[in-house]
Design an enzyme around this catalytic site. Sequence first.
Site, PDB file in Angstrom:
ATOM      1  N   ARG A  77      24.085 -12.651  43.315  1.00 28.47           N
ATOM      2  CA  ARG A  77      24.189 -13.214  41.992  1.00 28.47           C
ATOM      3  C   ARG A  77      25.521 -13.511  41.843  1.00 28.47           C
ATOM      4  NH1 ARG A  77      24.366 -10.812  36.447  1.00 28.47           N
ATOM      5  NH2 ARG A  77      24.401 -12.894  35.108  1.00 28.47           N
ATOM      6  N   HIS A 123      29.566 -16.994  32.788  1.00 29.23           N
ATOM      7  CA  HIS A 123      29.923 -15.605  32.806  1.00 29.23           C
ATOM      8  C   HIS A 123      31.103 -15.552  31.985  1.00 29.23           C
ATOM      9  CE1 HIS A 123      28.714 -11.525  34.370  1.00 29.23           C
ATOM     10  NE2 HIS A 123      29.801 -11.330  33.566  1.00 29.23           N
ATOM     11  N   GLU A 170      24.790 -12.706  29.150  1.00 28.57           N
ATOM     12  CA  GLU A 170      25.061 -12.046  27.719  1.00 28.57           C
ATOM     13  C   GLU A 170      25.714 -12.718  26.818  1.00 28.57           C
ATOM     14  OE1 GLU A 170      27.317  -8.368  29.112  1.00 28.57           O
ATOM     15  OE2 GLU A 170      25.429  -7.595  30.186  1.00 28.57           O
ATOM     16  N   ASN A 314      20.040  -7.735  31.836  1.00 27.41           N
ATOM     17  CA  ASN A 314      21.026  -7.022  32.156  1.00 27.41           C
ATOM     18  C   ASN A 314      20.999  -5.339  31.490  1.00 27.41           C
ATOM     19  OD1 ASN A 314      22.500  -8.857  33.675  1.00 27.41           O
ATOM     20  ND2 ASN A 314      23.984  -8.672  32.366  1.00 27.41           N
ATOM     21  N   TYR A 316      22.185  -1.062  31.352  1.00 29.66           N
ATOM     22  CA  TYR A 316      23.062  -0.167  31.707  1.00 29.66           C
ATOM     23  C   TYR A 316      22.593   1.141  31.172  1.00 29.66           C
ATOM     24  CZ  TYR A 316      26.079  -3.378  33.906  1.00 29.66           C
ATOM     25  OH  TYR A 316      26.726  -4.608  34.553  1.00 29.66           O
ATOM     26  N   GLU A 385      21.587  -7.513  36.291  1.00 33.54           N
ATOM     27  CA  GLU A 385      22.566  -6.587  36.336  1.00 33.54           C
ATOM     28  C   GLU A 385      22.188  -5.019  36.129  1.00 33.54           C
ATOM     29  OE1 GLU A 385      26.278  -7.122  34.320  1.00 33.54           O
ATOM     30  OE2 GLU A 385      26.214  -9.224  34.806  1.00 33.54           O
ATOM     31  N   TRP A 435      25.041  -3.916  39.772  1.00 36.87           N
ATOM     32  CA  TRP A 435      26.263  -4.417  39.546  1.00 36.87           C
ATOM     33  C   TRP A 435      27.119  -3.250  39.888  1.00 36.87           C
ATOM     34  CZ3 TRP A 435      28.477  -8.937  37.582  1.00 36.87           C
ATOM     35  CH2 TRP A 435      29.983  -8.631  36.973  1.00 36.87           C
ATOM     36  N   TRP A 443      37.510  -6.614  32.772  1.00 34.63           N
ATOM     37  CA  TRP A 443      37.464  -7.221  31.255  1.00 34.63           C
ATOM     38  C   TRP A 443      38.495  -6.619  30.504  1.00 34.63           C
ATOM     39  CZ3 TRP A 443      35.789 -11.964  32.141  1.00 34.63           C
ATOM     40  CH2 TRP A 443      34.583 -12.137  32.834  1.00 34.63           C
TER      41      TRP A 443
HETATM   42  C1  GBH Z   1      28.191  -6.309  31.891  1.00 38.96           C
HETATM   43  O1  GBH Z   1      28.157  -6.254  30.551  1.00 38.96           O
HETATM   44  C2  GBH Z   1      28.935  -7.607  32.227  1.00 38.96           C
HETATM   45  O2  GBH Z   1      28.075  -8.700  32.464  1.00 38.96           O
HETATM   46  C3  GBH Z   1      29.824  -7.593  33.461  1.00 38.96           C
HETATM   47  O3  GBH Z   1      30.561  -8.691  33.613  1.00 38.96           O
HETATM   48  C4  GBH Z   1      30.379  -6.274  33.549  1.00 38.96           C
HETATM   49  O4  GBH Z   1      31.688  -6.235  34.433  1.00 38.96           O
HETATM   50  C5  GBH Z   1      29.617  -5.106  33.651  1.00 38.96           C
HETATM   51  O5  GBH Z   1      28.700  -4.917  32.303  1.00 38.96           O
HETATM   52  C6  GBH Z   1      30.204  -3.746  33.291  1.00 38.96           C
HETATM   53  O6  GBH Z   1      30.636  -3.399  32.043  1.00 38.96           O
HETATM   54  O7  GBH Z   1      33.801  -0.439  25.160  1.00 38.96           O
HETATM   55  O8  GBH Z   1      32.500  -0.123  23.009  1.00 38.96           O
HETATM   56  O9  GBH Z   1      33.717  -2.280  23.325  1.00 38.96           O
HETATM   57  C7  GBH Z   1      27.478  -5.043  30.296  1.00 38.96           C
HETATM   58  C8  GBH Z   1      27.930  -4.918  28.838  1.00 38.96           C
HETATM   59  C9  GBH Z   1      30.189  -5.283  27.958  1.00 38.96           C
HETATM   60  C10 GBH Z   1      29.069  -3.312  27.819  1.00 38.96           C
HETATM   61  C11 GBH Z   1      31.397  -4.839  27.481  1.00 38.96           C
HETATM   62  C12 GBH Z   1      30.248  -2.731  26.951  1.00 38.96           C
HETATM   63  C13 GBH Z   1      32.081  -3.158  25.806  1.00 38.96           C
HETATM   64  C14 GBH Z   1      31.879  -1.994  24.969  1.00 38.96           C
HETATM   65  N1  GBH Z   1      29.423  -4.382  28.770  1.00 38.96           N
HETATM   66  N2  GBH Z   1      30.961  -3.561  26.451  1.00 38.96           N
HETATM   67  S1  GBH Z   1      33.026  -1.347  24.112  1.00 38.96           S
END
Ligand code: GBH
Length: 484
Positions: A77, A123, A170, A314, A316, A385, A435, A443
């Site tokens: 992906r 994305h 997302e 997705n 986590y 993911e 992932w 980011w």
């Molecule tokens: C994914 O998002 C993304 O699709 C991917 O690009 C990314 O690399 C991967 O996760 C790992 O992070 O720090 O409290 O502000 C998952 C969701 C996006 C979760 C950003 C945490 C920031 C929360 N994530 N988010 S905070």
Amino acid sequence: MPDAVLPKDFLWGFATASYQVEGASHEDGRADSIWDTFCRIPGKVADGGSGDVACDSYHRTQEDIALLKQYRAKAYRFSISWSRIIPLGGRSDPVNEKGLQHYVQFVDDLRAAGLEPVITLFHWDLPDELHKRYGGMLSKGEFVKDFENYARVMFKAMGSKVKFWITFNEPWCSSILGYSTGQFAPGRTSDRTKSSEGDGGREPWIVGHSFLLAHAAAVKAYRGDFKDKDGGKIGITLNGELLGDWTEPWDPNDPTDVEACDRKIEFAICWFGDPIYFGKYPDSMRKQLGDRLPEFTEEEAAQVKGSNDFYGMNHYCANYIKHKEGEADPEDYTGNVEILFDNKVGESIGSETQSVWLRPHPVGFRKLLKWLSDRYGGPTIYVTENGTSLKGENDLNFEQLLQDDFRCEYFRGYIGALVDAYNKDGIDIRGYMAWSLLDNFEWAEGYETRFGVTYVDYTGGQKRHPKKSAKVIGDIFESYIKKE
Ligand code: GBH
């Protein structure tokens, strides 16, 4: 040895995203996305990083394909950088043949290697020109037409080579982090210490609405003009922030905490899921947000409803949820809840990782799969993911870095939970993407946080070194997938 329970054609592999891995940010006619410009603002990204070079995957497609093969993956992906295809982004702007051909070639190469391409169209890397021209997703009419046009360019170029299309990754993140907290591009927020522009009480809901309509327009285009002859499927990928995806009550004996758990998921996932499956926003959101949440016209609702061939998930982690008393803050986007890592008796939801938001809790994955399947009438689900960072991974020496046992345990737990959801709960799960294939540009956290099953040596010419988890994940799937 676990029982082999997953079907022979279970689609598993790894995921990445264009801006996080490609680099070559201004080659072959690519123009800026909002992430290129955001990274240039001092203080927005840890260590002042950007995706200018990242993993250099634009130049190393063969190397990445070789890794996927070595890891026994069946699918990859990845996402398309819209500003490589149409540098200025809009429907009257020129298509950049070189950018387009790069992806056509990549898809041919993946298929020649026996790998199934799973393509995400968006994305988070909106062409910067569209942000400047009309505020991107804030201009529903323009954005929807421009996204549909871009999607059509891709459908046409790929034809029957691509069987899996994801419109948006997302949309929660682009909407809330981009237009409420301002942590992600384009960084708009009501917080004037962070940005001179933005209205976190209104803009995220407008942006989310545009995503839904643009998704529906692309799906309509695909179904109308491509699906029959090309034989693919199209859907959207949702996540359940903030911070985790699954929810457990802070106090299981307090019915208001139990209720708050569902409400938090409604604000994160059902914001997009309900319009797609039911043609309307969740009641809990309408109640709290009132007319700040846009209304669908009858025609829009009809177009959005039923616009998923599959549900992209997705996933986590999880949190404990505590209800908040009184009226919600106008800037609230959680459903007026507190999101916690410890419950009332002080138990932690999971151990710490490098990501402040991520604490592994595998059983929550099984529970959320069931929750979503129940709510949406048993849709076909592809997990698009799932993965983890490791606390302090970046500070380990080379030998230690490759010995990522914590990540191996994470995958054992989560894939085990997926298998239980499939086998014991009867959930229609057909695929899983870890992932990530590579450590990459995380980011706002820059390069400090690593999510890869492959170590990328950023100071050593982007050289790739497989970690232990890269092999373990293949072993896990080999043991769970039926041979016949
Ligand atoms: C994914 O998002 C993304 O699709 C991917 O690009 C990314 O690399 C991967 O996760 C790992 O992070 O720090 O409290 O502000 C998952 C969701 C996006 C979760 C950003 C945490 C920031 C929360 N994530 N988010 S905070």
